[in-house]
Design an enzyme around this catalytic site. Structure first.
Site, PDB file in Angstrom:
ATOM      1  N   GLU A  69      10.882 -59.022 -58.000  1.00 28.64           N
ATOM      2  CA  GLU A  69       9.955 -57.907 -58.285  1.00 28.64           C
ATOM      3  C   GLU A  69       8.655 -58.396 -58.921  1.00 28.64           C
ATOM      4  O   GLU A  69       7.670 -57.645 -58.970  1.00 28.64           O
ATOM      5  CB  GLU A  69      10.632 -56.878 -59.197  1.00 28.64           C
ATOM      6  CG  GLU A  69      11.744 -56.125 -58.477  1.00 28.64           C
ATOM      7  CD  GLU A  69      12.542 -55.205 -59.388  1.00 28.64           C
ATOM      8  OE1 GLU A  69      13.326 -54.396 -58.867  1.00 28.64           O
ATOM      9  OE2 GLU A  69      12.400 -55.289 -60.631  1.00 28.64           O
ATOM     10  N   HIS A  94      15.717 -61.249 -63.233  1.00 24.60           N
ATOM     11  CA  HIS A  94      17.033 -60.617 -63.245  1.00 24.60           C
ATOM     12  C   HIS A  94      17.721 -60.766 -61.893  1.00 24.60           C
ATOM     13  O   HIS A  94      17.064 -60.853 -60.860  1.00 24.60           O
ATOM     14  CB  HIS A  94      17.015 -59.155 -63.701  1.00 24.60           C
ATOM     15  CG  HIS A  94      16.190 -58.161 -62.906  1.00 24.60           C
ATOM     16  ND1 HIS A  94      14.838 -58.293 -62.651  1.00 24.60           N
ATOM     17  CD2 HIS A  94      16.543 -56.968 -62.346  1.00 24.60           C
ATOM     18  CE1 HIS A  94      14.394 -57.234 -61.990  1.00 24.60           C
ATOM     19  NE2 HIS A  94      15.421 -56.414 -61.778  1.00 24.60           N
ATOM     20  N   HIS A 144      13.877 -48.791 -54.209  1.00 25.71           N
ATOM     21  CA  HIS A 144      15.227 -49.372 -54.267  1.00 25.71           C
ATOM     22  C   HIS A 144      16.216 -48.605 -53.397  1.00 25.71           C
ATOM     23  O   HIS A 144      17.407 -48.594 -53.663  1.00 25.71           O
ATOM     24  CB  HIS A 144      15.752 -49.366 -55.700  1.00 25.71           C
ATOM     25  CG  HIS A 144      14.934 -50.117 -56.705  1.00 25.71           C
ATOM     26  ND1 HIS A 144      13.695 -49.705 -57.131  1.00 25.71           N
ATOM     27  CD2 HIS A 144      15.196 -51.258 -57.393  1.00 25.71           C
ATOM     28  CE1 HIS A 144      13.235 -50.558 -58.035  1.00 25.71           C
ATOM     29  NE2 HIS A 144      14.113 -51.497 -58.211  1.00 25.71           N
ATOM     30  N   HIS A 192      10.977 -51.955 -65.110  1.00 25.55           N
ATOM     31  CA  HIS A 192      11.288 -50.549 -64.792  1.00 25.55           C
ATOM     32  C   HIS A 192      12.796 -50.286 -64.838  1.00 25.55           C
ATOM     33  O   HIS A 192      13.297 -49.390 -64.116  1.00 25.55           O
ATOM     34  CB  HIS A 192      10.684 -50.172 -63.436  1.00 25.55           C
ATOM     35  CG  HIS A 192      11.192 -50.995 -62.282  1.00 25.55           C
ATOM     36  ND1 HIS A 192      10.394 -51.444 -61.264  1.00 25.55           N
ATOM     37  CD2 HIS A 192      12.435 -51.451 -61.987  1.00 25.55           C
ATOM     38  CE1 HIS A 192      11.110 -52.141 -60.388  1.00 25.55           C
ATOM     39  NE2 HIS A 192      12.363 -52.151 -60.811  1.00 25.55           N
TER      40      HIS A 192
HETATM   41  C1  DHB Z   1      18.134 -53.054 -63.471  1.00 31.94           C
HETATM   42  C2  DHB Z   1      16.867 -53.598 -63.260  1.00 31.94           C
HETATM   43  C3  DHB Z   1      16.061 -53.143 -62.211  1.00 31.94           C
HETATM   44  O1  DHB Z   1      14.824 -53.640 -61.931  1.00 31.94           O
HETATM   45  C4  DHB Z   1      16.508 -52.111 -61.391  1.00 31.94           C
HETATM   46  O2  DHB Z   1      15.673 -51.665 -60.422  1.00 31.94           O
HETATM   47  C5  DHB Z   1      17.777 -51.560 -61.576  1.00 31.94           C
HETATM   48  C6  DHB Z   1      18.586 -52.038 -62.620  1.00 31.94           C
HETATM   49  C7  DHB Z   1      19.004 -53.503 -64.598  1.00 31.94           C
HETATM   50  O3  DHB Z   1      18.751 -54.532 -65.241  1.00 31.94           O
HETATM   51  O4  DHB Z   1      19.977 -52.804 -64.895  1.00 31.94           O
HETATM   52 FE    FE Z   2      14.099 -52.875 -59.962  1.00 31.95          FE
END
Ligand code: DHB
Ligand code: FE
Length: 281
Positions: free
Chosen positions: A241, A194, A60, A13
């Site tokens: 996540e 990530h 978030h 997302h």
């Molecule tokens: C990014 C990824 C995410 O899951 C999020 O909620 C906000 C930013 C990103 O990789 O920039």
């Molecule tokens: Fe996210």
């Protein structure tokens, strides 16, 4: 007629996806490998024609902030709005809720001893809007009603993968006992690996991502062997996540699922991006 779970749609997302959509960059070199995963999702959704989406995601900081962070929160509103989160994205379309189905799930979850938070007012952030924009890019209004289920993936202590899987299984059991005739789509958003902050900012782990993708359809219990801390180590502090995916997979039930499509591309922004569709075998 009985309600039917038609399958699961799982996707990253990343907010930057919204910027790409706004600029019409779907065919640009950077974005094409990700957006090429979407036509099979849209075709499948057109074929299975769901009426309602039960979506496991994480907020978030739009609806829940660090001062009051429910581990599991279930929406029971008639309507859910998006709002400006500061990403420079448009404010996305509102969602129509399904309060009766929400309350059915809430009652079943509490009966099953999940101490959830019930939200009769709830805003939804990019973790919900982006996956919908990807699935139904030309919709004037969303073609499905929404039941949102937010899992805390942002502030430790996090629920364990095993607990999220159990929550999902309980949601799935409740969906199968719902006396309506809806066609129900299950969604899980976020991931894959990530980490956006700290010394490991930019960390991704294709090996762990592949492990998750390889086991999601047929052996999701494999994803529950790690603690939440171990997942943060393996997937990054935002890669946790994957808990949303694990819960969503639990809701599809214990039978192995058939893989309709799977796409994986590294990176989109700071994220290893994946899209998966599963359906009953
Ligand atoms: C990014 C990824 C995410 O899951 C999020 O909620 C906000 C930013 C990103 O990789 O920039
Ligand atoms: Fe996210």
């Amino acid at each position: 007629m009985m309600a039917q779970v038609v399958g699961g749609y799982f996707t990253s997302h990343v907010p930057a996806i919204g910027g790409a959509i706004q600029r019409g960059d779907q065919e640009a070199e950077y974005w094409k490998p990700f957006f090429d995963g979407l036509p099979p999702v849209r075709q499948w959704l057109a074929d299975v024609a769901p009426d309602v989406a039960v979506v496991f995601y994480n907020d978030h900081g739009l609806n829940f902030f660090l001062d009051a962070m429910p581990t599991f929160a279930v929406g029971a509103a008639a309507r859910y709005d998006n709002a400006d989160e500061g990403w420079g994205l448009p404010v996305y379309k509102s969602f129509t809720g399904h309060p009766n189905l929400s309350w059915h799930l809430i009652e079943a979850l509490v009966e099953a001893e999940f101490d959830i938070t019930t939200c009769q007012k709830m805003m939804v952030d990019h973790a919900l809007s982006i996956p919908f924009e990807l699935a139904w890019p030309d919709a004037g209004a969303w073609p499905v009603k929404l039941v949102p289920i937010a899992i805390n993936t942002v502030q430790f202590p996090l629920p364990s993968p095993r607990r999220c899987f159990a929550l999902g299984r309980a949601v799935g059991q409740a969906l199968r006992s719902w006396k309506g005739d809806e066609r129900i789509l299950v969604m899980g958003t976020g991931g894959l690996s990530h980490q956006l902050e700290g010394a490991r900012a930019g960390f991704m782990n294709p090996e762990y991502d592949r492990f998750c993708l390889d086991h999601l359809a047929e052996n999701p219990a494999a994803l529950t062997v790690h603690s939440a801390e171990e997942v943060a180590e393996l997937a990054g502090t935002q890669g946790v996540e994957i808990l949303n995916w694990i819960a969503a997979r639990g809701a599809l039930g214990d039978a192995p699922q058939a893989l309709v499509m799977r796409n994986y591309h590294v990176p989109i922004s700071n994220t290893a991006a994946a899209t998966v569709v599963l359906e009953p075998a």
